[in-house]
Motif scaffolding. Structure first.
Motif, mmCIF file in Angstrom:
data_model
loop_
_atom_site.group_PDB
_atom_site.id
_atom_site.type_symbol
_atom_site.label_atom_id
_atom_site.label_comp_id
_atom_site.label_asym_id
_atom_site.label_seq_id
_atom_site.Cartn_x
_atom_site.Cartn_y
_atom_site.Cartn_z
ATOM 1 N N LEU A 299 43.311 23.042 -21.632
ATOM 2 C CA LEU A 299 43.072 24.164 -20.991
ATOM 3 C C LEU A 299 42.079 25.178 -21.506
ATOM 4 N N TYR A 300 42.753 25.431 -22.713
ATOM 5 C CA TYR A 300 42.018 26.679 -23.617
ATOM 6 C C TYR A 300 40.763 26.230 -23.927
ATOM 7 N N ALA A 301 40.599 24.781 -24.298
ATOM 8 C CA ALA A 301 39.082 24.378 -24.359
ATOM 9 C C ALA A 301 38.112 24.603 -23.243
ATOM 10 N N GLU A 302 38.779 24.181 -22.101
ATOM 11 C CA GLU A 302 38.125 24.661 -20.653
ATOM 12 C C GLU A 302 37.486 25.895 -20.741
ATOM 13 N N LEU A 303 38.330 26.666 -20.986
ATOM 14 C CA LEU A 303 37.995 28.059 -20.960
ATOM 15 C C LEU A 303 37.046 28.549 -21.719
ATOM 16 N N ALA A 304 36.891 27.845 -23.172
ATOM 17 C CA ALA A 304 35.987 28.337 -24.163
ATOM 18 C C ALA A 304 34.579 28.378 -23.692
ATOM 19 N N ALA A 305 34.143 27.503 -22.697
ATOM 20 C CA ALA A 305 33.034 27.389 -22.316
ATOM 21 C C ALA A 305 32.669 28.694 -21.313
ATOM 22 N N MET A 308 33.066 32.127 -24.593
ATOM 23 C CA MET A 308 32.093 31.779 -25.529
ATOM 24 C C MET A 308 31.051 31.125 -25.088
ATOM 25 N N PRO A 309 30.113 31.183 -24.118
ATOM 26 C CA PRO A 309 29.214 30.380 -23.815
ATOM 27 C C PRO A 309 28.251 30.314 -24.804
ATOM 28 N N GLY A 310 27.534 29.131 -25.053
ATOM 29 C CA GLY A 310 26.416 28.971 -25.865
ATOM 30 C C GLY A 310 26.952 28.611 -27.123
ATOM 31 N N LYS A 311 28.384 28.582 -27.392
ATOM 32 C CA LYS A 311 28.784 28.398 -28.850
ATOM 33 C C LYS A 311 29.101 27.060 -28.760
ATOM 34 N N GLU A 312 28.104 26.101 -28.633
ATOM 35 C CA GLU A 312 28.608 24.591 -28.318
ATOM 36 C C GLU A 312 29.390 23.910 -29.280
ATOM 37 N N VAL A 313 30.696 23.534 -28.858
ATOM 38 C CA VAL A 313 31.663 22.909 -29.677
ATOM 39 C C VAL A 313 31.692 21.539 -29.470
ATOM 40 N N ASP A 314 31.731 20.677 -30.418
ATOM 41 C CA ASP A 314 31.522 19.171 -30.180
ATOM 42 C C ASP A 314 32.869 18.701 -30.896
ATOM 43 N N ASN A 315 33.989 19.200 -30.510
ATOM 44 C CA ASN A 315 35.198 19.059 -31.257
ATOM 45 C C ASN A 315 36.261 18.765 -30.483
ATOM 46 N N SER A 316 37.485 18.096 -31.060
ATOM 47 C CA SER A 316 38.852 17.795 -30.270
ATOM 48 C C SER A 316 39.028 19.001 -29.413
ATOM 49 N N SER A 317 39.856 18.889 -28.204
ATOM 50 C CA SER A 317 40.331 20.102 -27.422
ATOM 51 C C SER A 317 41.005 21.208 -28.600
ATOM 52 N N LEU A 324 38.106 29.174 -30.138
ATOM 53 C CA LEU A 324 38.497 30.106 -29.040
ATOM 54 C C LEU A 324 39.369 31.304 -29.521
ATOM 55 N N ILE A 325 40.362 30.837 -30.195
ATOM 56 C CA ILE A 325 41.402 31.688 -30.789
ATOM 57 C C ILE A 325 40.772 32.690 -31.597
ATOM 58 N N GLN A 326 39.924 32.292 -32.576
ATOM 59 C CA GLN A 326 39.377 32.980 -33.545
ATOM 60 C C GLN A 326 38.068 33.823 -32.963
ATOM 61 N N PHE A 327 37.467 33.320 -31.753
ATOM 62 C CA PHE A 327 36.548 34.269 -31.132
ATOM 63 C C PHE A 327 37.315 35.282 -30.573
ATOM 64 N N LEU A 328 38.398 35.255 -30.005
ATOM 65 C CA LEU A 328 39.096 36.120 -29.345
ATOM 66 C C LEU A 328 39.490 37.407 -30.279
ATOM 67 N N HIS A 329 39.861 36.710 -31.539
ATOM 68 C CA HIS A 329 40.316 37.627 -32.640
ATOM 69 C C HIS A 329 39.089 38.669 -33.043
ATOM 70 N N GLU A 330 37.992 38.025 -33.041
ATOM 71 C CA GLU A 330 36.953 38.655 -33.479
ATOM 72 C C GLU A 330 36.373 39.621 -32.319
ATOM 73 N N LEU A 331 36.548 39.309 -31.167
ATOM 74 C CA LEU A 331 36.091 40.126 -30.149
ATOM 75 C C LEU A 331 37.081 41.524 -30.067
ATOM 76 N N ILE A 332 38.159 41.151 -30.377
ATOM 77 C CA ILE A 332 39.180 42.374 -30.384
ATOM 78 C C ILE A 332 38.952 43.233 -31.564
ATOM 79 N N ALA A 333 38.302 42.641 -32.725
ATOM 80 C CA ALA A 333 37.857 43.748 -33.836
ATOM 81 C C ALA A 333 36.641 44.394 -33.461
ATOM 82 N N LYS A 334 35.681 43.616 -32.626
ATOM 83 C CA LYS A 334 34.397 44.281 -32.328
ATOM 84 C C LYS A 334 34.594 45.240 -31.589
#
Ligand SMILES: [Fe+2]
Length: 391
Positions: A299-305, A308-317, A324-334
């Protein structure tokens, strides 16, 4: 297909500047003697001016109760009800943040009823019809304009809720021109609250449903694409309107697929340390997601799109969830929000008490995709204390 029930506000008007039509909207609901329920800050900052102008232009009389405070105590709600009854008002306009909207919902009900507030606490205990009700949020976050919930402070730190479809307003008005003066810090924190509503609705364990899923994704599209712009370029009306709509969609999603452990762990930060609701959520979000990821990585992987659109990921869920968690962490910092409980003065010695309180939030914890034990809660707070997370 799993059965579900979905309830929401009958009419939602999303239009920049629509506040100028408030008198017409009142007439459409047969409101001739409206009561505006708001707080003093709204008046002092001139945010009410367009409402007053609109009523004056229409030569329509109105009444105003401006004593709402954050986390409104029962006494304030009852004072507003008394004022409404004395003034013989025939409709209510909630204008402001979540506290003003929550108070307005109860005033619309209790001003039209002999029920006491004690009778209606809990779920589906309302027996009478409320007065016509219009809700106008001036922050983009709580989604209160589309939730059937009103939260009242009934003790020193205890809060009690009234939950009933009767609390959904007739009209929700989304007008970004009312939100432009919101400072960056509040814009960021309330925006994160809305994002958490969408994320938690999407992973809600019990009432997850296709309509909430759809709304959560659309909400995250709008919120993640506009939160930085709305925060740091607050005059951008398009970005502000997108945040209001995103918050409204997230509100509709979680009103029908309730939030879980992020909110359960955020509430004690508000109750014990008076941390604002949106910031509390942002502080624990990455750490609860790290804890949850073993149970809802797909479910988190589905929300990643959507986040964080455009940050294409070709990995496991699981890897995508971690990104995604790392992205949110950085967003909060920004967003320049504090990133650790330590930064806001919370210490290790407070963790037991916070964890004990969080475990009391059983109403929320049952919606979490993974069971949270007392030890789990302590560990999540410990991680949030330093702000470090391990993806
Ligand atoms: Fe929230």
């Amino acid at each position: 297909m799993k059965s579900f029930i979905f309830s929401t506000t009958k009419s939602i008007i999303s239009e920049i500047g629509v506040i100028s039509k408030i008198a017409e909207l009142c007439h459409s609901l047969n409101i001739l003697r409206p009561l505006i329920v708001t707080d003093q800050g709204i008046i002092d900052n001139g945010i009410m001016a367009p409402v007053i102008n609109a009523f004056n232009n229409a030569q329509m009389q109105y009444w105003c109760f401006d004593k709402v405070v954050a986390d409104p105590p029962e006494s304030v709600v009852l004072e507003a009800v008394e004022y409404a009854k004395q003034s013989k008002i025939d409709g209510v306009i909630g204008f402001g943040g979540g506290s003003s909207l929550d108070t307005a919902k109860l005033v619309a009900l209790l001003a039209n009823s002999d029920e006491s507030i004690a009778d209606i606490y809990g779920v589906d205990n309302i027996k009478t019809k409320r007065l016509p009700l219009i809700l106008i949020p001036t922050t983009a976050g709580t989604g209160s304009e589309v939730t059937p919930i009103s939260i009242v402070t009934t003790g020193a730190t205890t809060k009690t809720g009234v939950v009933s479809a009767e609390l959904l307003p007739d009209i929700a008005l989304l007008d970004a021109s009312l939100t432009v003066s919101l400072p960056p810090h509040t814009t960021a924190a309330t925006g994160m609250d809305a994002m958490v509503h969408a994320i938690e609705a999407f992973t809600s364990a019990i009432k997850k449903n296709p309509l909430s899923d759809m709304l959560a994704k659309s909400a995250l599209d709008l919120l993640s694409q506009n939160i930085l712009e709305a925060t740091f370029n607050g005059e951008n009306l398009e970005a502000r309107q997108a945040m209001l709509l995103g918050s409204c969609l997230a509100g509709q999603a979680f009103a029908n697929a309730p939030v879980g452990a992020v909110h359960a762990m955020a509430y004690p930060l508000g109750g014990q340390f008076h941390v604002a609701h949106g910031l509390s959520n942002a502080l624990v979000l990455p750490h609860v997601m790290t804890f949850n990821k073993s149970h809802c990585a797909d479910l988190y992987a589905e929300l990643a799109a959507h986040i964080m659109p455009g940050k294409e990921v070709d990995n496991s869920s699981l890897q995508t969830a971690e990104q995604l968690i790392q992205f949110l962490h950085e967003l909060i910092a920004k967003l320049q929000l504090p990133q650790s409980l330590a930064e806001i003065g919370i210490q290790k010695k407070h963790i037991n008490s916070l964890a004990n309180d969080a475990l009391q939030q059983t109403r929320l914890l049952i919606n979490n995709p993974k069971t949270v034990s007392l030890e789990d809660a302590k560990q999540i707070y410990l991680n949030a204390l330093t702000g470090k997370h391990n993806g």
